[in-house]
Write a protein that holds these residues in place. Structure first.
Motif, PDB file in Angstrom:
ATOM      1  N   ARG A 289       0.831  -1.207   0.000  1.00  0.00           N
ATOM      2  CA  ARG A 289       0.000   0.000   0.000  1.00  0.00           C
ATOM      3  C   ARG A 289       0.866   1.259   0.000  1.00  0.00           C
ATOM      4  N   ALA A 290       1.934   1.253   0.807  1.00  0.00           N
ATOM      5  CA  ALA A 290       2.838   2.409   0.830  1.00  0.00           C
ATOM      6  C   ALA A 290       3.467   2.621  -0.542  1.00  0.00           C
ATOM      7  N   GLY A 291       3.861   1.522  -1.207  1.00  0.00           N
ATOM      8  CA  GLY A 291       4.451   1.648  -2.532  1.00  0.00           C
ATOM      9  C   GLY A 291       3.498   2.252  -3.535  1.00  0.00           C
ATOM     10  N   ARG A 292       2.237   1.806  -3.506  1.00  0.00           N
ATOM     11  CA  ARG A 292       1.252   2.349  -4.450  1.00  0.00           C
ATOM     12  C   ARG A 292       1.004   3.835  -4.197  1.00  0.00           C
ATOM     13  N   TRP A 293       0.858   4.219  -2.934  1.00  0.00           N
ATOM     14  CA  TRP A 293       0.549   5.610  -2.623  1.00  0.00           C
ATOM     15  C   TRP A 293       1.723   6.535  -2.926  1.00  0.00           C
ATOM     16  N   VAL A 294       2.895   6.174  -2.447  1.00  0.00           N
ATOM     17  CA  VAL A 294       4.057   7.056  -2.654  1.00  0.00           C
ATOM     18  C   VAL A 294       4.423   7.101  -4.133  1.00  0.00           C
TER      19      VAL A 294
ATOM     20  N   PHE B  17       4.494  10.587  -6.531  1.00  0.00           N
ATOM     21  CA  PHE B  17       5.616  11.051  -7.349  1.00  0.00           C
ATOM     22  C   PHE B  17       5.271  11.015  -8.839  1.00  0.00           C
ATOM     23  N   ALA B  18       4.490  10.025  -9.263  1.00  0.00           N
ATOM     24  CA  ALA B  18       4.052   9.991 -10.660  1.00  0.00           C
ATOM     25  C   ALA B  18       3.190  11.201 -10.976  1.00  0.00           C
ATOM     26  N   ALA B  19       2.304  11.565 -10.039  1.00  0.00           N
ATOM     27  CA  ALA B  19       1.463  12.745 -10.232  1.00  0.00           C
ATOM     28  C   ALA B  19       2.307  14.018 -10.286  1.00  0.00           C
TER      29      ALA B  19
ATOM     30  N   TYR C 138       6.347   5.081 -11.004  1.00  0.00           N
ATOM     31  CA  TYR C 138       5.281   4.339 -10.322  1.00  0.00           C
ATOM     32  C   TYR C 138       5.574   2.844 -10.336  1.00  0.00           C
ATOM     33  N   LEU C 139       6.017   2.332 -11.467  1.00  0.00           N
ATOM     34  CA  LEU C 139       6.331   0.908 -11.566  1.00  0.00           C
ATOM     35  C   LEU C 139       7.518   0.540 -10.677  1.00  0.00           C
TER      36      LEU C 139
END
Length: 398
Positions: A229-234, A238-240, A328-329
């Motif tokens: 979950r932390a990986g997806r959010w962070v 940064f992608a945004a 993101y990936l």
């Protein structure tokens, strides 16, 4: 019997080459960077050659199929698309003579990481793992000593700039070093290493790197409970940042004048470029436009030095979208590591991404080489996580 003796001698020599390469990469190179920025360009290829030579002798331990698997993975495909787009942009960059060699150096640096990482043993020995914290600790003590020496002598300028870059690279290598100590269950060593590294960074005065380290530590703490979950959010944040970066100068840039502080003037300059760019917002001005623009005086010194500004100005919307997808990936893949490793991978990625956003280090060649060292260090630490459990004794049948 003779063949067995010969094979053992070859294996011992290969292990010696491997150990020597690791020492050069993770102990000597960070220390030498305190004294000379050029040293990293000399020592890193030497270390890579030694590690690769040892790995070629230990052929059964090499997993070159992992290199090809990486290239066809989502991260590999995203990286290749971004690389192809940067290569295509050389057709319209106004400074192709400077951009082409720079792009070739970046490509070759990252491509060399793949076979070197593949040549590492499947299981990292404890002695090899401890080279990571040893290099960070020695660099930290060296930075503190040199800073005290230069301060007493009134030294400024180039020496201080060299130490700043060494401290930024040291904080990058701190994350795989912490991962290595955590895998060996050395909590006291991990805490001590973090304190020494932060003390050195504070003494050298690297505010952007310290801010990036603080943000990375927060992500690491969050990832202990739920790394995916932390990986997806962070990664999403940064992608945004990459994709929607021009929104900030578009909205706020017109409100700042010539008297505004430097970062706010950067927003105003970027706003003017966005308004006048037209189709260049889609394609960008070509790779290395920003780097050459600063060195040639086409861009004012007050312009943004952030990687976001560089990505949009050089490669346009297409480059920003591919860069956002790539980061993101990277976060998503790092979060899929084991629970013991994922927090440190996410912390290291956060540090790198934050440094780019803050503008402390973007596509400068010394930083690209330091990133290659960081990737190699993480590969070494990851091989120290054997992901095996002690088998339990079978229960007696009733």
């Amino acid at each position: 019997m003779a063949n067995t003796t010969t094979d053992q001698a070859a294996a011992d020599a290969a292990n010696l080459l491997l150990r020597l390469g690791l020492v050069v990469a993770f102990v000597v190179a960070p220390l030498a960077l305190l004294l000379s920025q050029r040293s990293i360009f000399i020592l890193t290829p030497i270390a890579g050659a030694l590690i690769l030579a040892g790995g070629m002798v230990l052929a059964p331990r090499m997993r070159m199929h992992e290199v090809f698997a990486f290239l066809v993975s989502p991260i590999g495909l995203a990286a290749m698309f971004l690389a192809i787009w940067a290569l295509a942009s050389l057709l319209w960059t106004p400074f192709p003579a400077e951009a082409a060699p720079r792009l070739l150096k970046i490509f070759s640096t990252f491509l060399c990481v793949l076979p070197v990482a593949a040549s590492l043993p499947a299981r990292s020995k404890a002695a090899n793992l401890y080279l990571l914290p040893l290099g960070v600790a020695l660099t930290a003590f060296g930075a503190i000593f040199l800073n005290m020496t230069f301060s007493s002598d009134g030294g400024e300028g180039e020496d201080n700039e060299t130490m700043i870059r060494a401290a930024e690279a040291m904080l990058l290598l701190l994350w795989p070093a912490l991962a290595a100590t955590a895998l060996r269950n050395r909590l006291t060593l991990s805490v001590s290493l973090g304190i020494v590294a932060l003390t050195a960074a504070i003494s050298v005065h690297v505010p952007a790197a310290l801010a990036a380290t603080g943000l990375a530590a927060l992500v690491l703490a969050t990832a202990w409970t739920d790394a995916p979950r932390a990986g997806r959010w962070v990664g999403g944040v940064f992608a945004a940042c990459f994709i929607f970066a021009p929104a900030l100068p578009l909205l706020l840039g017109p409100f700042f004048g010539a008297e505004a502080p430097g970062p706010l003037q950067g927003l105003k300059i970027w706003n003017g470029m966005i308004v006048n760019d037209g189709v260049r917002m889609l394609t960008g001005h070509g790779f290395n436009f920003v780097g050459s623009g600063f060195s040639r005086g086409y861009l004012p010194a007050q312009a943004s030095h952030s990687l976001l500004f560089e990505a949009w100005t050089d490669l346009g919307l297409i480059g920003a979208l591919s860069g956002g997808a790539l980061i993101y990936l990277c976060f998503k893949t790092a979060a899929a590591e084991s629970q013991r490793l994922a927090p440190f991978w996410l912390g290291g990625l956060t540090y790198v991404a934050a440094m780019g956003v803050f503008g402390a280090a973007t596509l400068q060649l010394w930083w690209i080489t330091a990133l290659a060292l960081g990737l190699g260090a993480f590969a070494l630490a990851t091989r120290g996580d054997y992901k095996t459990d002690r088998p339990t004794a079978p229960k007696r049948l009733a």
